[in-house]
Each structure stands twice: as C-alpha cells, then as structure tokens.
Write a protein that holds these residues in place. Structure first.
Motif, PDB file in Angstrom:
ATOM      1  N   LEU A  90       0.826  -1.208   0.000  1.00 14.83           N
ATOM      2  CA  LEU A  90       0.000   0.000   0.000  1.00 14.83           C
ATOM      3  C   LEU A  90       0.860   1.257   0.000  1.00 14.83           C
ATOM      4  O   LEU A  90       0.523   2.258  -0.650  1.00 14.83           O
ATOM      5  CB  LEU A  90      -0.937  -0.012   1.206  1.00 14.83           C
ATOM      6  CG  LEU A  90      -2.021  -1.099   1.186  1.00 14.83           C
ATOM      7  CD1 LEU A  90      -2.759  -1.147   2.511  1.00 14.83           C
ATOM      8  CD2 LEU A  90      -3.000  -0.865   0.035  1.00 14.83           C
ATOM      9  N   ARG A  91       1.967   1.233   0.719  1.00 13.07           N
ATOM     10  CA  ARG A  91       2.844   2.392   0.724  1.00 13.07           C
ATOM     11  C   ARG A  91       3.457   2.624  -0.652  1.00 13.07           C
ATOM     12  O   ARG A  91       3.632   3.772  -1.085  1.00 13.07           O
ATOM     13  CB  ARG A  91       3.931   2.211   1.782  1.00 13.07           C
ATOM     14  CG  ARG A  91       3.415   2.463   3.195  1.00 13.07           C
ATOM     15  CD  ARG A  91       4.485   2.354   4.256  1.00 13.07           C
ATOM     16  NE  ARG A  91       3.942   2.718   5.560  1.00 13.07           N
ATOM     17  CZ  ARG A  91       4.558   2.521   6.713  1.00 13.07           C
ATOM     18  NH1 ARG A  91       5.769   1.945   6.721  1.00 13.07           N
ATOM     19  NH2 ARG A  91       3.993   2.882   7.856  1.00 13.07           N
ATOM     20  N   ALA A  92       3.772   1.541  -1.348  1.00 16.23           N
ATOM     21  CA  ALA A  92       4.305   1.680  -2.697  1.00 16.23           C
ATOM     22  C   ALA A  92       3.259   2.281  -3.633  1.00 16.23           C
ATOM     23  O   ALA A  92       3.565   3.159  -4.455  1.00 16.23           O
ATOM     24  CB  ALA A  92       4.772   0.324  -3.214  1.00 16.23           C
ATOM     25  N   LEU A  93       2.005   1.822  -3.504  1.00 14.82           N
ATOM     26  CA  LEU A  93       0.932   2.391  -4.318  1.00 14.82           C
ATOM     27  C   LEU A  93       0.699   3.861  -3.973  1.00 14.82           C
ATOM     28  O   LEU A  93       0.509   4.699  -4.865  1.00 14.82           O
ATOM     29  CB  LEU A  93      -0.361   1.607  -4.110  1.00 14.82           C
ATOM     30  CG  LEU A  93      -0.458   0.239  -4.784  1.00 14.82           C
ATOM     31  CD1 LEU A  93      -1.722  -0.486  -4.333  1.00 14.82           C
ATOM     32  CD2 LEU A  93      -0.461   0.401  -6.308  1.00 14.82           C
ATOM     33  N   ALA A  94       0.697   4.167  -2.679  1.00 12.78           N
ATOM     34  CA  ALA A  94       0.488   5.550  -2.255  1.00 12.78           C
ATOM     35  C   ALA A  94       1.585   6.453  -2.794  1.00 12.78           C
ATOM     36  O   ALA A  94       1.309   7.557  -3.285  1.00 12.78           O
ATOM     37  CB  ALA A  94       0.427   5.631  -0.732  1.00 12.78           C
ATOM     38  N   ALA A  95       2.829   6.002  -2.720  1.00  8.30           N
ATOM     39  CA  ALA A  95       3.938   6.820  -3.207  1.00  8.30           C
ATOM     40  C   ALA A  95       3.804   7.109  -4.692  1.00  8.30           C
ATOM     41  O   ALA A  95       4.188   8.179  -5.172  1.00  8.30           O
ATOM     42  CB  ALA A  95       5.259   6.109  -2.922  1.00  8.30           C
ATOM     43  N   ARG A  96       3.211   6.169  -5.422  1.00  9.40           N
ATOM     44  CA  ARG A  96       3.085   6.330  -6.873  1.00  9.40           C
ATOM     45  C   ARG A  96       1.861   7.137  -7.276  1.00  9.40           C
ATOM     46  O   ARG A  96       1.918   7.920  -8.217  1.00  9.40           O
ATOM     47  CB  ARG A  96       3.024   4.940  -7.520  1.00  9.40           C
ATOM     48  CG  ARG A  96       3.024   4.976  -9.032  1.00  9.40           C
ATOM     49  CD  ARG A  96       3.062   3.567  -9.593  1.00  9.40           C
ATOM     50  NE  ARG A  96       2.987   3.581 -11.045  1.00  9.40           N
ATOM     51  CZ  ARG A  96       2.847   2.496 -11.801  1.00  9.40           C
ATOM     52  NH1 ARG A  96       2.782   1.306 -11.218  1.00  9.40           N
ATOM     53  NH2 ARG A  96       2.777   2.588 -13.106  1.00  9.40           N
ATOM     54  N   PHE A  97       0.745   6.929  -6.565  1.00  7.84           N
ATOM     55  CA  PHE A  97      -0.511   7.510  -7.034  1.00  7.84           C
ATOM     56  C   PHE A  97      -1.169   8.495  -6.072  1.00  7.84           C
ATOM     57  O   PHE A  97      -1.889   9.388  -6.529  1.00  7.84           O
ATOM     58  CB  PHE A  97      -1.523   6.384  -7.326  1.00  7.84           C
ATOM     59  CG  PHE A  97      -1.097   5.448  -8.412  1.00  7.84           C
ATOM     60  CD1 PHE A  97      -1.024   5.878  -9.725  1.00  7.84           C
ATOM     61  CD2 PHE A  97      -0.765   4.135  -8.123  1.00  7.84           C
ATOM     62  CE1 PHE A  97      -0.641   5.016 -10.746  1.00  7.84           C
ATOM     63  CE2 PHE A  97      -0.376   3.262  -9.126  1.00  7.84           C
ATOM     64  CZ  PHE A  97      -0.305   3.700 -10.443  1.00  7.84           C
TER      65      PHE A  97
END
Length: 241
Positions: A171-178
C-alpha cells in the motif's frame, strides 16, 4: 503526395476499425476463445494474408480489442464524473456509469474482466489500460481527502496493526506512486471498493443474482452507499468528515 498518404492512412484506419468490429461480433457468438483471424477475414471478404498485414496474430487482435474495451469503459466513467460535485455523489454516478457500460457491452466486459483466454498472454499495454478505472475512483477519494486535510499522510505514522507488513509495504508503494496524501487504510478501502464494484457487476452479468436480488439495481445502489461509508466519504449534503 501528402494527400495520397492521408488517403491511404484513412483507408487503413477504416479497415482496421472494420476488422475490430467484425472481431467484436465474433466475441458475441463464439467468445474470445473462439476468435479466429480467418473467420474475421471471411466475414469481411478478405483473404487471410491481407488481414495479417493489419494484425499479424490473433493475440495482437485480442490486445487491440482489450485496449479498446478499457478505453471505452474509462471514457464512460470519466464522462459521467462530475468533479465539481461532492465525492459521494461522484462515486454514485461513476459506479452507475460503469454498470451501465457493462450491461450494454457484456461481451467486451467479459473480455477484460472474465476468465483468461487460453494461450493468450497480455502485454504491459493492457495493464496500463486497466489502471484507468481504479484511478478514476482513486481521484474521487483523493479530492475528498485533500479537501479535508492539510497535507500528505505522515509516512512515519504507526501502521494499522491489522495489516501485515507485506500489505503495508504494498500500500505504501501504491500511495507513493498515485496518492501520497492517503493513509494506507484509506487506500486499502479504495481497493476493496474497486473489487466489490466489479464483483457485483460480474455477478449480475453472469446471472448469479437471479433468485436473490434480481433485478439488482436497488441492491447495487445500496452497496455503493456502503462502499462510500467504507471509504469514509461524508454523507450527501454535509461538509467534511
């Protein structure tokens, strides 16, 4: 010379569109598994070798149909979206538009959200196309969240203890991207709403709601409201959370 090239390009574009239209008609009769370049060529009165100059393989034709289907669905969602209205109403409108598109294009919907086609391996371009829909939903949530918050989520804040380290990292990776302003639990709720939305649509189109909540329009509307609650969107007619 330029005029000649333009005419050739226009003719090629028209024939390409005709090939894809014929292929979509095949989807309605034999499904994606039975899609055949030879059958498409036969319907159009072409020899197979001529069609191969446009789509060298069945997989390339399938890819074009998949990308077109995602683009059509995304256009329906984006056209229905009303950025100036409150987030909950936006969510209702977009979800209704997605359901309407699916009901009007059941075979194209099955192509992109149904079972995998045996022997077909989707290239990255289809993944990029598929991302358009969840990004529309994410945009609605982001707009509501940004309006209520003063800045991005604190990356050092304690994680939700019910989330595994693997999920938290995803989720943190998705948040950082989007969506860097969204905390992990909010982003998880968006993902849950996204999967629930298409689960409901798929159940309806597959006839799995017959005998329970069929017709399913009222159930769909109720579920979308509960999805909005899950995400944390404020009730209609209110300000911020």
């Amino acid at each position: 010379m330029n005029a000649g090239r333009t005419a050739r390009e226009r003719a090629r574009a028209e024939l390409t569109a005709g090939i894809k239209d014929a292929a979509r008609r095949q989807l309605a009769t034999v499904g994606a598994d039975g899609l055949s370049l030879r059958a498409v060529a036969r319907e159009l009165g072409m020899v197979s070798s001529a069609l191969y100059r446009y789509f060298p393989s069945r997989d390339e034709l399938l890819t074009a149909l998949i990308v077109d289907a995602y683009a059509s669905l995304a256009a329906a969602a984006e056209t229905a979206d009303e950025p100036a209205t409150e987030p909950r109403r936006r969510l209702r409108t977009v979800c209704a538009a997605i359901r309407c598109w699916a009901r009007s294009h059941p075979h194209e919907y099955a192509l992109i959200y149904g079972s995998q086609v045996p022997g077909y391996r989707a290239p990255p371009v289809t993944v990029e196309s598929a991302a358009c829909i969840p990004l529309v939903l994410l945009g609605i949530v982001r707009a509501g969240w940004i309006a209520d918050q003063t800045g991005p989520a604190d990356p050092t804040a304690p994680a939700d203890r019910s989330m595994s380290p693997v999920l938290t990292g995803q989720l943190r990776a998705l948040a950082a991207r989007f969506a860097p302003e969204l905390p992990e639990p909010v982003l998880a709720s968006v993902l849950m709403a996204w999967t629930q939305l298409f689960g409901m649509v798929s159940f309806e189109l597959s006839g799995h709601l017959v005998g329970s909540v069929d017709p399913s329009g009222d159930f769909f509307g109720y579920a979308v409201e509960r999805m909005a609650d899950l995400i944390g969107l404020p009730p209609s007619g209110t300000g911020s959370r």
